[in-house]
Design a protein around this motif. Structure first.
Motif, PDB file in Angstrom:
ATOM      1  N   PHE A  22       0.862  -1.184   0.000  1.00 45.06           N
ATOM      2  CA  PHE A  22       0.000   0.000   0.000  1.00 45.06           C
ATOM      3  C   PHE A  22       0.895   1.229   0.000  1.00 45.06           C
ATOM      4  CE2 PHE A  22      -3.299   2.592   2.620  1.00 45.06           C
ATOM      5  CZ  PHE A  22      -3.589   3.348   1.500  1.00 45.06           C
ATOM      6  N   SER A  23       0.807   2.007  -1.079  1.00 47.13           N
ATOM      7  CA  SER A  23       1.694   3.158  -1.243  1.00 47.13           C
ATOM      8  C   SER A  23       0.912   4.441  -1.465  1.00 47.13           C
ATOM      9  CB  SER A  23       2.622   2.922  -2.443  1.00 47.13           C
ATOM     10  OG  SER A  23       3.498   4.014  -2.635  1.00 47.13           O
ATOM     11  N   ASN A  24       1.314   5.495  -0.763  1.00 47.12           N
ATOM     12  CA  ASN A  24       0.896   6.841  -1.147  1.00 47.12           C
ATOM     13  C   ASN A  24       1.721   7.200  -2.376  1.00 47.12           C
ATOM     14  OD1 ASN A  24      -0.840   7.090   1.011  1.00 47.12           O
ATOM     15  ND2 ASN A  24       0.520   8.385   2.226  1.00 47.12           N
ATOM     16  N   THR A  25       1.075   7.265  -3.535  1.00 45.34           N
ATOM     17  CA  THR A  25       1.835   7.465  -4.763  1.00 45.34           C
ATOM     18  C   THR A  25       0.961   8.133  -5.807  1.00 45.34           C
ATOM     19  OG1 THR A  25       3.357   6.369  -6.310  1.00 45.34           O
ATOM     20  CG2 THR A  25       1.330   5.168  -5.735  1.00 45.34           C
ATOM     21  N   ASN A  26       1.429   8.167  -7.021  1.00 43.58           N
ATOM     22  CA  ASN A  26       0.739   8.824  -8.124  1.00 43.58           C
ATOM     23  C   ASN A  26       0.929   7.979  -9.373  1.00 43.58           C
ATOM     24  OD1 ASN A  26       3.323  10.001  -9.582  1.00 43.58           O
ATOM     25  ND2 ASN A  26       3.541  10.378  -7.385  1.00 43.58           N
ATOM     26  N   LYS A  27       0.169   8.279 -10.407  1.00 46.62           N
ATOM     27  CA  LYS A  27       0.219   7.440 -11.608  1.00 46.62           C
ATOM     28  C   LYS A  27       1.613   7.414 -12.226  1.00 46.62           C
ATOM     29  CE  LYS A  27      -2.046   6.459 -16.008  1.00 46.62           C
ATOM     30  NZ  LYS A  27      -0.772   6.192 -16.709  1.00 46.62           N
ATOM     31  N   PHE A  30      -1.907  -1.631  -3.606  1.00 42.78           N
ATOM     32  CA  PHE A  30      -2.893  -0.567  -3.450  1.00 42.78           C
ATOM     33  C   PHE A  30      -2.182   0.777  -3.579  1.00 42.78           C
ATOM     34  CE2 PHE A  30      -4.491  -4.205  -1.048  1.00 42.78           C
ATOM     35  CZ  PHE A  30      -5.778  -4.323  -1.556  1.00 42.78           C
ATOM     36  N   ALA A  31      -2.703   1.636  -4.440  1.00 44.21           N
ATOM     37  CA  ALA A  31      -2.086   2.934  -4.702  1.00 44.21           C
ATOM     38  C   ALA A  31      -3.074   4.044  -4.371  1.00 44.21           C
ATOM     39  CB  ALA A  31      -1.656   3.034  -6.167  1.00 44.21           C
ATOM     40  N   SER A  32      -2.612   5.043  -3.651  1.00 43.76           N
ATOM     41  CA  SER A  32      -3.506   6.103  -3.177  1.00 43.76           C
ATOM     42  C   SER A  32      -4.224   6.809  -4.320  1.00 43.76           C
ATOM     43  CB  SER A  32      -2.716   7.119  -2.343  1.00 43.76           C
ATOM     44  OG  SER A  32      -1.679   7.719  -3.116  1.00 43.76           O
ATOM     45  N   HIS A  33      -3.536   7.009  -5.444  1.00 47.46           N
ATOM     46  CA  HIS A  33      -4.166   7.752  -6.543  1.00 47.46           C
ATOM     47  C   HIS A  33      -5.292   6.950  -7.189  1.00 47.46           C
ATOM     48  CE1 HIS A  33      -1.496   5.195  -8.939  1.00 47.46           C
ATOM     49  NE2 HIS A  33      -2.203   5.516  -9.995  1.00 47.46           N
ATOM     50  N   GLU A  34      -5.288   5.634  -6.993  1.00 51.15           N
ATOM     51  CA  GLU A  34      -6.343   4.794  -7.550  1.00 51.15           C
ATOM     52  C   GLU A  34      -7.532   4.657  -6.606  1.00 51.15           C
ATOM     53  OE1 GLU A  34      -3.532   1.918 -10.356  1.00 51.15           O
ATOM     54  OE2 GLU A  34      -4.262   1.180  -8.425  1.00 51.15           O
ATOM     55  N   ILE A  35      -7.268   4.678  -5.304  1.00 50.11           N
ATOM     56  CA  ILE A  35      -8.371   4.475  -4.356  1.00 50.11           C
ATOM     57  C   ILE A  35      -8.938   5.787  -3.823  1.00 50.11           C
ATOM     58  CG2 ILE A  35      -7.362   2.258  -3.717  1.00 50.11           C
ATOM     59  CD1 ILE A  35      -6.566   3.412  -1.057  1.00 50.11           C
ATOM     60  N   GLY A  36      -8.242   6.906  -4.082  1.00 50.42           N
ATOM     61  CA  GLY A  36      -8.765   8.207  -3.679  1.00 50.42           C
ATOM     62  C   GLY A  36      -8.547   8.573  -2.230  1.00 50.42           C
ATOM     63  N   HIS A  37      -7.696   7.836  -1.542  1.00 54.74           N
ATOM     64  CA  HIS A  37      -7.383   8.117  -0.137  1.00 54.74           C
ATOM     65  C   HIS A  37      -5.904   7.859   0.096  1.00 54.74           C
ATOM     66  CE1 HIS A  37     -11.652   8.349   0.821  1.00 54.74           C
ATOM     67  NE2 HIS A  37     -11.830   7.168   0.254  1.00 54.74           N
ATOM     68  N   ARG A  38      -5.334   8.596   1.048  1.00 55.94           N
ATOM     69  CA  ARG A  38      -3.928   8.442   1.409  1.00 55.94           C
ATOM     70  C   ARG A  38      -3.807   7.950   2.844  1.00 55.94           C
ATOM     71  NH1 ARG A  38      -1.044  12.443   2.534  1.00 55.94           N
ATOM     72  NH2 ARG A  38       0.922  12.010   1.468  1.00 55.94           N
ATOM     73  N   LYS A  39      -2.741   7.213   3.105  1.00 57.62           N
ATOM     74  CA  LYS A  39      -2.361   6.996   4.497  1.00 57.62           C
ATOM     75  C   LYS A  39      -2.000   8.354   5.093  1.00 57.62           C
ATOM     76  CE  LYS A  39       0.903   4.418   2.903  1.00 57.62           C
ATOM     77  NZ  LYS A  39       2.131   3.597   2.745  1.00 57.62           N
ATOM     78  N   PRO A  40      -2.324   8.653   6.321  1.00 57.02           N
ATOM     79  CA  PRO A  40      -2.871   7.770   7.353  1.00 57.02           C
ATOM     80  C   PRO A  40      -4.391   7.851   7.513  1.00 57.02           C
ATOM     81  CG  PRO A  40      -2.113   9.789   8.366  1.00 57.02           C
ATOM     82  CD  PRO A  40      -1.863   9.932   6.882  1.00 57.02           C
ATOM     83  N   GLN A  41      -5.113   8.272   6.478  1.00 60.70           N
ATOM     84  CA  GLN A  41      -6.564   8.405   6.599  1.00 60.70           C
ATOM     85  C   GLN A  41      -7.211   7.053   6.911  1.00 60.70           C
ATOM     86  OE1 GLN A  41      -7.251   9.953   2.648  1.00 60.70           O
ATOM     87  NE2 GLN A  41      -7.480  12.053   3.394  1.00 60.70           N
ATOM     88  N   ALA A  42      -8.156   7.080   7.829  1.00 57.71           N
ATOM     89  CA  ALA A  42      -8.863   5.848   8.184  1.00 57.71           C
ATOM     90  C   ALA A  42      -9.572   5.258   6.970  1.00 57.71           C
ATOM     91  CB  ALA A  42      -9.862   6.123   9.306  1.00 57.71           C
TER      92      ALA A  42
END
Length: 206
Positions: free
Chosen positions: A110-115, A136-148
């Motif tokens: 699971f990475s906070n990342t971009n395309k 899991f990539a933040s830009h694909e799921i629309g949420h970043r760590k550390p968001q619940a």
């Protein structure tokens, strides 16, 4: 006593692959009116950066922001080359441990990342990413760590209770966010942290 581990979840940057934005800034400095020290002071995970990582801000708009913020006088290809210069080598110690356990325990990332960075990883680190059941990539799921919401999404897709997922990340705020969501969360500083936690849970072969 911790619950039995049914899945492993790894951050990518500096846990699985070395990343360092100092390399990016060094590359960009050739196209900037600013010194390297000034670039370091101006660049950071600001609001446009975070919006880019959740897919809200498109790449052309983010690059325009970078040009203004960092006084870059160059084309998109040069900005992109510097952007991708952040990547170093895979973290061999972590990968060796993943290879020891992934046949017994499913491993996810699971990475906070971009395309752009995901494309670069898929191109140059495909052998690393293939070790995971899913990335899991933040830009694909629309949420970043550390968001619940980010952790809830990942847990739903993994299909395991939070308390049965062991998570490694090199940023304290992400570890704290994961722990608040019920995951077994460990701050990563070196591969030995992974080895110790896996061994403590009986996940490494004797």
């Amino acid at each position: 006593m911790a619950a039995p581990v049914a899945a492993l979840l790894f951050d990518i940057g500096n846990v699985v692959i070395d990343v360092d934005f100092a390399r990016t800034l060094t590359a960009w400095q050739k196209s900037s009116a600013l010194s390297l020290a000034e670039l370091k002071a101006r660049f950071g995970m600001d609001e446009p950066y975070r919006q880019h990582e959740v897919g809200v801000l498109a790449t052309p708009q983010y690059f325009a922001h970078l040009r203004g913020q960092l006084r870059l006088d160059c084309d998109d290809a040069t900005v992109l080359a510097g952007w991708n210069a952040t990547f170093g080598a895979p973290v061999a110690g972590t990968l060796a441990l993943i290879d020891q356990v992934r046949e017994r325990v499913p491993c996810f990332a699971f990475s906070n990342t971009n395309k752009l960075h995901m494309d670069e990883m898929q191109k140059n680190f495909a052998d690393v990413l293939q070790r995971f059941e899913h990335v899991f990539a933040s830009h694909e799921i629309g949420h970043r760590k550390p968001q619940a919401a980010a952790f809830r999404y990942v847990l739903e897709k993994i299909g395991r209770p939070a308390e049965q997922v062991l998570f490694f990340d090199d940023l304290a705020e992400n570890v704290e966010g994961a722990a608040a969501c019920g995951l077994q969360a460990v701050l990563f500083r070196e591969p030995e942290d992974v080895r110790r936690e896996l061994a403590a849970r009986g996940l490494l072969a004797p």
